[in-house]
Design an enzyme around this catalytic site. Structure first.
Site, PDB file in Angstrom:
ATOM      1  N   HIS A 100     -29.990   7.014 -32.543  1.00  0.00           N
ATOM      2  CA  HIS A 100     -28.926   7.622 -33.008  1.00  0.00           C
ATOM      3  C   HIS A 100     -27.581   7.326 -33.308  1.00  0.00           C
ATOM      4  O   HIS A 100     -26.841   7.544 -34.131  1.00  0.00           O
ATOM      5  CB  HIS A 100     -28.988   8.732 -31.871  1.00  0.00           C
ATOM      6  CG  HIS A 100     -27.708   9.912 -32.142  1.00  0.00           C
ATOM      7  ND1 HIS A 100     -28.085  11.423 -33.073  1.00  0.00           N
ATOM      8  CD2 HIS A 100     -26.272   9.942 -31.931  1.00  0.00           C
ATOM      9  CE1 HIS A 100     -26.799  11.921 -32.836  1.00  0.00           C
ATOM     10  NE2 HIS A 100     -25.948  11.121 -32.292  1.00  0.00           N
ATOM     11  N   GLU A 101     -27.063   6.454 -32.358  1.00  0.00           N
ATOM     12  CA  GLU A 101     -25.711   5.467 -32.479  1.00  0.00           C
ATOM     13  C   GLU A 101     -26.036   4.766 -33.861  1.00  0.00           C
ATOM     14  O   GLU A 101     -25.077   4.640 -34.474  1.00  0.00           O
ATOM     15  CB  GLU A 101     -25.609   4.838 -31.104  1.00  0.00           C
ATOM     16  CG  GLU A 101     -25.519   5.947 -29.984  1.00  0.00           C
ATOM     17  CD  GLU A 101     -24.495   6.909 -30.115  1.00  0.00           C
ATOM     18  OE1 GLU A 101     -23.573   6.792 -30.944  1.00  0.00           O
ATOM     19  OE2 GLU A 101     -24.715   7.952 -29.503  1.00  0.00           O
ATOM     20  N   HIS A 104     -25.169   6.443 -36.626  1.00  0.00           N
ATOM     21  CA  HIS A 104     -23.636   6.714 -36.903  1.00  0.00           C
ATOM     22  C   HIS A 104     -22.975   5.430 -37.732  1.00  0.00           C
ATOM     23  O   HIS A 104     -22.424   5.537 -38.477  1.00  0.00           O
ATOM     24  CB  HIS A 104     -23.052   6.807 -35.683  1.00  0.00           C
ATOM     25  CG  HIS A 104     -22.930   8.387 -35.017  1.00  0.00           C
ATOM     26  ND1 HIS A 104     -22.841   9.385 -35.824  1.00  0.00           N
ATOM     27  CD2 HIS A 104     -23.257   8.727 -33.950  1.00  0.00           C
ATOM     28  CE1 HIS A 104     -22.820  10.438 -35.163  1.00  0.00           C
ATOM     29  NE2 HIS A 104     -23.263  10.017 -33.978  1.00  0.00           N
TER      30      HIS A 104
END
Length: 230
Positions: A100-101, A104
């Site tokens: 998920h990071e 980003h």
């Protein structure tokens, strides 16, 4: 009297209940899937490094940051910060959070419009979050309509920020699942766990947005109740 008994506080109850439920879901989902070791055989750090390299992103550092589930991507310093349990972790939960990071970081590299807008708003939102209620209450106490309106406007920026954050987070989660499925060939039963963890995390952002919106409604209600009293 509203300092001692504020009837408008009831407006916040739905947001507070949703926030509590979201935290319970995050902790439950993460605890469950942190016990499931991923068949990929990678630590969070190794996964992050591989995914970044596969995406052609070489200017992002990977660091450990203290705290439980404190993982985040810093678009200013180009740093992917992972909590200790996810930096070293090999579980389905850890790899899902790390992916998920990385999502980003990919948004940043691609100049994803909503992420860029959110980053631009950070200074104004920080000021609005810290000063809006102080200015608003000062305006109520001394009956200064300008300060009342200014407090509401500043807090409106906070609400807007939380609304913009929602699609940014949802997009990062979709990227995470796609990366693990297509690039890493994670098995379907493990992907199910990743989706459950990320869905629970997404609910916390929904709760934050709802709570901020209800706080804005509460400010407007207080302005109507007390703003016309001299």
């Amino acid at each position: 009297m509203f300092f001692f008994f504020d009837p408008t506080f009831i407006i916040l109850i739905p947001g507070l209940l949703l926030a509590l439920w979201a935290q319970i879901r995050v902790q439950t989902a993460y605890a469950r899937y942190s016990q499931v070791r991923s068949s990929l055989g990678l630590t969070g750090y190794e996964l992050a490094k591989r995914l970044l390299e596969n995406a052609g992103i070489y200017n992002v550092k990977i660091e450990v940051v203290s705290g439980f589930l404190s993982d985040h991507y810093d678009p200013v310093k180009k740093v992917l910060r992972l909590s200790p349990q996810n930096f070293k972790g090999t579980s389905v939960a850890s790899l899902g959070v790390v992916a998920h990071e990385v999502g980003h970081a990919m948004q940043d590299a691609e100049k994803y419009p909503l992420l860029a807008l959110r980053n631009m708003m950070v200074p104004a939102v920080a000021m609005g979050s810290n000063l809006s209620w102080f200015i608003f209450l000062f305006g109520l106490i001394f009956y200064t309509p300008f300060l009342i309106r200014l407090g509401i406007i500043l807090f409106s920026l906070v609400v807007l920020f939380t609304l913009i954050t929602l699609p940014v987070e949802f997009n990062a989660s979709r990227r995470a699942v796609k990366l693990l499925e297509t690039s890493m060939l994670m098995p379907e039963y493990e992907l199910k766990g990743v989706k459950e963890v990320l869905s629970a995390a997404a609910l916390t952002y929904v709760a934050s947005s709802l709570t901020a919106f209800l706080q804005l409604l509460r400010m407007i209600a207080l302005a109507g109740l007390f703003g016309d009293r001299r």
